[in-house]
Scaffold this motif. Structure first.
Motif, mmCIF file in Angstrom:
data_model
loop_
_atom_site.group_PDB
_atom_site.id
_atom_site.type_symbol
_atom_site.label_atom_id
_atom_site.label_comp_id
_atom_site.label_asym_id
_atom_site.label_seq_id
_atom_site.Cartn_x
_atom_site.Cartn_y
_atom_site.Cartn_z
ATOM 1 N N THR A 1 0.835 -1.190 0.000
ATOM 2 C CA THR A 1 0.000 0.000 0.000
ATOM 3 C C THR A 1 0.878 1.251 0.000
ATOM 4 O O THR A 1 1.978 1.256 0.576
ATOM 5 N N PRO A 2 0.422 2.346 -0.610
ATOM 6 C CA PRO A 2 1.223 3.572 -0.606
ATOM 7 C C PRO A 2 1.479 4.097 0.803
ATOM 8 O O PRO A 2 2.519 4.700 1.056
ATOM 9 N N ARG A 3 0.564 3.823 1.743
ATOM 10 C CA ARG A 3 0.769 4.303 3.117
ATOM 11 C C ARG A 3 1.941 3.587 3.772
ATOM 12 O O ARG A 3 2.777 4.207 4.427
ATOM 13 N N MET B 1 2.311 0.334 -9.265
ATOM 14 C CA MET B 1 1.276 1.204 -8.693
ATOM 15 C C MET B 1 0.642 2.017 -9.802
ATOM 16 O O MET B 1 1.312 2.404 -10.770
ATOM 17 N N ASP B 2 -0.646 2.272 -9.649
ATOM 18 C CA ASP B 2 -1.290 3.148 -10.615
ATOM 19 C C ASP B 2 -0.984 4.598 -10.249
ATOM 20 O O ASP B 2 -0.370 4.891 -9.214
ATOM 21 N N ARG B 3 -1.408 5.508 -11.107
ATOM 22 C CA ARG B 3 -1.063 6.914 -10.934
ATOM 23 C C ARG B 3 -1.591 7.457 -9.609
ATOM 24 O O ARG B 3 -0.925 8.240 -8.928
ATOM 25 N N ARG B 4 -2.785 7.001 -9.207
ATOM 26 C CA ARG B 4 -3.374 7.500 -7.961
ATOM 27 C C ARG B 4 -2.518 7.109 -6.759
ATOM 28 O O ARG B 4 -2.282 7.919 -5.853
ATOM 29 N N ASP B 5 -2.034 5.850 -6.740
ATOM 30 C CA ASP B 5 -1.205 5.396 -5.626
ATOM 31 C C ASP B 5 0.157 6.090 -5.626
ATOM 32 O O ASP B 5 0.698 6.410 -4.563
ATOM 33 N N ILE B 6 0.710 6.308 -6.808
ATOM 34 C CA ILE B 6 1.989 7.033 -6.899
ATOM 35 C C ILE B 6 1.822 8.446 -6.354
ATOM 36 O O ILE B 6 2.681 8.948 -5.615
ATOM 37 N N ASN B 7 0.717 9.083 -6.705
ATOM 38 C CA ASN B 7 0.471 10.449 -6.219
ATOM 39 C C ASN B 7 0.327 10.488 -4.703
ATOM 40 O O ASN B 7 0.844 11.387 -4.035
ATOM 41 N N LEU B 8 -0.388 9.485 -4.125
ATOM 42 C CA LEU B 8 -0.558 9.443 -2.672
ATOM 43 C C LEU B 8 0.781 9.190 -1.982
ATOM 44 O O LEU B 8 1.103 9.849 -0.975
ATOM 45 N N LEU B 9 1.548 8.251 -2.506
ATOM 46 C CA LEU B 9 2.871 7.957 -1.936
ATOM 47 C C LEU B 9 3.752 9.198 -1.952
ATOM 48 O O LEU B 9 4.362 9.559 -0.928
ATOM 49 N N THR B 10 3.813 9.864 -3.089
ATOM 50 C CA THR B 10 4.650 11.059 -3.225
ATOM 51 C C THR B 10 4.177 12.159 -2.287
ATOM 52 O O THR B 10 4.978 12.807 -1.602
ATOM 53 N N ASN B 11 2.862 12.356 -2.259
ATOM 54 C CA ASN B 11 2.281 13.395 -1.402
ATOM 55 C C ASN B 11 2.620 13.131 0.068
ATOM 56 O O ASN B 11 3.023 14.049 0.805
ATOM 57 N N MET B 12 2.498 11.893 0.509
ATOM 58 C CA MET B 12 2.740 11.574 1.910
ATOM 59 C C MET B 12 4.208 11.748 2.293
ATOM 60 O O MET B 12 4.529 12.316 3.340
ATOM 61 N N VAL B 13 5.101 11.265 1.447
ATOM 62 C CA VAL B 13 6.526 11.361 1.778
ATOM 63 C C VAL B 13 6.961 12.820 1.862
ATOM 64 O O VAL B 13 7.545 13.262 2.864
ATOM 65 N N ILE C 1 8.235 31.946 -16.781
ATOM 66 C CA ILE C 1 9.569 32.381 -16.380
ATOM 67 C C ILE C 1 10.582 32.184 -17.495
ATOM 68 O O ILE C 1 11.405 33.059 -17.773
ATOM 69 N N SER C 2 10.533 31.010 -18.134
ATOM 70 C CA SER C 2 11.507 30.655 -19.165
ATOM 71 C C SER C 2 10.808 30.377 -20.488
ATOM 72 O O SER C 2 9.854 29.602 -20.533
ATOM 73 N N PRO C 3 11.292 30.967 -21.588
ATOM 74 C CA PRO C 3 10.671 30.705 -22.892
ATOM 75 C C PRO C 3 10.851 29.276 -23.371
ATOM 76 O O PRO C 3 10.132 28.828 -24.265
ATOM 77 N N LEU C 4 11.802 28.548 -22.784
ATOM 78 C CA LEU C 4 12.009 27.147 -23.150
ATOM 79 C C LEU C 4 11.312 26.197 -22.177
ATOM 80 O O LEU C 4 11.423 24.985 -22.310
ATOM 81 N N GLY C 5 10.583 26.758 -21.209
ATOM 82 C CA GLY C 5 10.008 25.945 -20.158
ATOM 83 C C GLY C 5 8.564 25.556 -20.395
ATOM 84 O O GLY C 5 7.784 26.293 -21.002
ATOM 85 N N LEU C 6 8.216 24.377 -19.900
ATOM 86 C CA LEU C 6 6.843 23.901 -19.870
ATOM 87 C C LEU C 6 6.556 23.385 -18.466
ATOM 88 O O LEU C 6 7.448 22.847 -17.799
ATOM 89 N N VAL C 7 5.318 23.531 -18.024
ATOM 90 C CA VAL C 7 4.900 23.021 -16.724
ATOM 91 C C VAL C 7 3.809 21.986 -16.942
ATOM 92 O O VAL C 7 2.785 22.268 -17.584
ATOM 93 N N VAL C 8 4.046 20.783 -16.436
ATOM 94 C CA VAL C 8 3.066 19.700 -16.547
ATOM 95 C C VAL C 8 2.162 19.757 -15.324
ATOM 96 O O VAL C 8 2.634 19.633 -14.189
ATOM 97 N N THR C 9 0.878 19.951 -15.541
ATOM 98 C CA THR C 9 -0.071 20.044 -14.431
ATOM 99 C C THR C 9 -0.834 18.749 -14.199
ATOM 100 O O THR C 9 -1.491 18.597 -13.176
ATOM 101 N N ASP C 10 -0.737 17.797 -15.154
ATOM 102 C CA ASP C 10 -1.374 16.493 -14.970
ATOM 103 C C ASP C 10 -0.625 15.470 -15.802
ATOM 104 O O ASP C 10 -0.427 15.663 -17.007
ATOM 105 N N GLY C 11 -0.195 14.366 -15.161
ATOM 106 C CA GLY C 11 0.547 13.325 -15.859
ATOM 107 C C GLY C 11 2.017 13.336 -15.475
ATOM 108 O O GLY C 11 2.501 14.254 -14.813
ATOM 109 N N GLN C 12 2.733 12.285 -15.896
ATOM 110 C CA GLN C 12 4.146 12.128 -15.583
ATOM 111 C C GLN C 12 4.968 12.180 -16.869
ATOM 112 O O GLN C 12 4.939 11.271 -17.683
#
Length: 447
Positions: A7-9, A38-50, A211-222
Motif C-alpha cells: 500500500t502507498p501508506r 502502482m497506478d497513478r493514484r497510488d503514486i500520487n498518494l505515496l509522493t504526497n505523503m513522503v 519564467i523561461s521561454p524554453l520551459g513547460l509546466v506539466v499540471t497532470d501526468g508524468q
C-alpha cells in the motif's frame, strides 16, 4: 507478503524511516515507484505523503508530543507511522479520518507485535478525543513560526534580517506548497510547440512557463515516462534553473567552461546553443568520475555529445589543464547549501546550518578565483547558486570583485524581463516569487 506491504501508506512509512537515516527523498521515491507496480493514484498518494511528512515534520512532531512522551525512543517506522497518520488527518481533506486511522492501525498490527498495535491505537484515539495543541500556545514568536511552517529557527531569523519580516514569512509559507513538474525543451532537437503536442497526445496537461521561454509546466501526468523524454526532446529542469544559461549569451562558435557541471542539465542547455562545425564546445568539469559519466550520458540522450567534453577535474585546479584566456564564456554553477530547493528536497531544511553557508562561501570564492584567468578579455562569467542566503550570493560577488578589479558586474538579463524594476544588477529569484526554485544569478564581464 501481506497486502499492507504494497500500500502507498506503508511504502511511505518505509521511505520516511530511511530518509531519516540520510537517504534522499527523491531517490527513495524513485526506487519504490520502480520496484512496485502502482497506478497513478497510488503514486500520487505515496509522493504526497513522503514529501508532506518531511515538509511539515516540525509541525507534526509538535502535535504528537503531548501523546508520546519520548517519540525518539520509538522504532523509526512506528514514529513515522504516527506522523504520517497525523499528516493525512490534518492535510489530506479527501481521505476520511476513519480510513486513515483504520489503515494506520492495520499497518501497526501487521508490521509490529500486539503491543505496538495497542500503543498506536491508543495514541490515535487519544488525539481524536483530546484534540491537537494550538500554535498560539507557543510563547516565543520565532519558535511559533518554526512550528507553524516547519522551518528551523536559525533560517527564519537569517531571512528576516536579510529580507525583512514580510518577505521572510512569504518565503517560508510558500516552501510547503507542492513543487511544479517543470521541463526544458531541448532546442537542439525540438521546439516548445512540438513537445507540447507530443505530451498532449500522450494525455498530459501542459502549459507554457511564465519564467523561461524554453520551459513547460506539466499540471497532470508524468512526463518522465513518455517517449519524448526518452528521445531527448526535453529534460526535467526547474524554471529558475533555466534562466542561468541564457544569461551567458553563448554564441555558436564559443569555447565554454562549465566549471561545476554534474549532472549536466545546464551543460546540455549550453551545448544546444553551440555549433560543433563552427568549433563550439563546452568543457564540463566534475570532481567525481561517476558524475562525469553521468554528464556524458545526459549529453548523449540530448543529442549534443559532439559539443560536450566531460572532464574529471576539480574546478579549483583548472589552470593545470587550461591556459589563460581559453574560454569565451564560463559558468560557475557553484556548490551551495541548496536552500532554494526546499520545496523539491524538503529534508534540506533540517540538515543545514548557517556555518554551512560560510564554509561553502570559501569554496565558491576559490572556484571563481581559479577559473577567472582562463576567461578571455571581454568574456562573460556567470555565477549561480540554488540558495537564497546572501552569504553564498551577494557576499561572494562583492568579495570576488574586491579582489578582481579586472571584472565588472553587469545586469543579469532574462528573456521574459523578470523583475525589471529591481535595483540590483544581480538576479535573485525567491521561492515565493513564481513558485519555482530559489536561485541567484550574477554576470561578470572581464574588461
Amino acid at each position: 507478503m501481506s497486502t499492507v506491504d504494497n500500500t502507498p501508506r506503508w511504502l511511505a512509512v518505509a521511505a520516511l524511516a530511511k530518509i531519516k537515516n540520510g537517504a534522499y527523498s527523491n531517490l527513495q521515491l524513485n526506487q519504490l515507484i520502480n520496484e512496485h507496480r502502482m497506478d497513478r493514484r497510488d503514486i500520487n498518494l505515496l509522493t504526497n505523503m513522503v514529501y508532506g511528512v518531511i515538509q511539515h515534520r516540525l509541525t507534526l512532531e509538535f502535535w504528537l508530543k503531548p501523546f508520546v512522551r519520548h517519540p525518539y525512543q520509538l522504532d523509526p517506522w512506528v514514529r513515522e507511522l504516527l506522523l504520517s497518520a497525523l499528516y493525512q488527518w490534518q492535510y489530506l481533506d479527501k481521505i476520511p479520518q476513519r480510513a486513515v486511522f483504520n489503515e494506520t492501525i492495520e499497518i501497526a498490527k501487521v508490521k509490529g507485535h500486539p503491543g505496538i498495535r495497542r500503543f498506536v491505537t491508543g495514541v490515535l484515539h487519544q488525539m481524536d478525543r483530546s484534540g491537537l495543541p494550538a500554535f498560539d500556545t507557543i510563547e516565543d514568536p520565532d519558535e511559533r513560526l518554526s512550528v507553524t511552517y516547519s522551518m528551523p529557527v536559525w533560517l527564519i531569523q537569517e531571512l528576516r534580517q536579510q529580507l525583512g519580516a514580510t518577505k521572510m514569512e512569504a518565503i517560508i509559507a510558500s516552501l510547503n506548497q507542492p513543487a511544479k513538474q517543470s521541463l526544458r525543451v531541448n532546442t537542439a532537437l525540438s521546439t516548445v510547440s512540438d513537445v507540447t503536442t507530443a505530451l498532449t497526445n500522450d494525455g498530459l496537461t501542459v502549459e507554457p512557463s511564465k519564467i523561461s521561454p524554453l520551459g513547460l509546466v506539466v499540471t497532470d501526468g508524468q512526463a518522465i515516462n513518455t517517449e519524448a523524454m526518452r528521445y531527448g526532446m526535453f529534460t526535467v529542469q526547474d524554471e529558475s534553473a533555466q534562466l542561468v544559461v541564457p544569461a551567458l549569451n553563448v554564441q555558436p562558435g564559443d569555447q565554454v567552461l562549465d566549471a561545476c557541471a554534474a549532472p549536466g542539465g545546464k551543460t546540455t542547455q549550453i551545448a544546444a546553443e553551440l555549433d560543433a562545425d563552427a568549433g563550439g564546445e563546452v568543457v564540463a568539469l566534475d570532481i567525481h568520475a561517476n558524475k562525469v559519466r553521468l554528464i556524458g550520458q545526459n549529453a548523449a540522450r540530448m543529442h549534443v555529445a559532439d559539443r560536450v567534453a566531460a572532464t574529471e577535474l576539480d574546478a579549483r585546479k583548472v589552470q593545470t589543464q587550461f591556459d589563460d584566456e581559453s574560454f569565451d564564456r564560463i559558468l560557475v554553477d557553484a556548490p551551495c547549501s541548496g536552500l532554494g530547493l526546499m520545496r523539491r528536497k524538503p529534508e534540506i531544511r533540517y540538515e543545514k546550518q548557517l556555518q554551512d553557508s560560510l564554509n561553502l562561501q570559501k569554496i565558491q570564492l576559490a572556484i571563481l578565483a581559479a577559473v577567472a584567468p582562463t576567461l578571455k578579455k571581454g568574456g562573460i562569467m556567470t555565477y549561480s547558486t540554488c540558495t537564497i542566503l546572501q552569504q553564498e550570493n551577494q557576499d561572494v560577488i562583492a568579495k570576488f570583485l574586491a579582489d578582481h578589479p579586472e571584472f565588472e558586474l553587469q545586469t543579469t538579463p532574462t528573456e521574459q524581463d523578470l523583475k525589471a524594476d529591481r535595483t540590483d544588477k544581480t538576479l535573485s529569484i525567491y521561492p515565493d516569487d513564481y513558485l519555482s526554485d530559489g536561485f541567484f544569478i550574477a554576470c561578470l564581464r572581464k574588461k
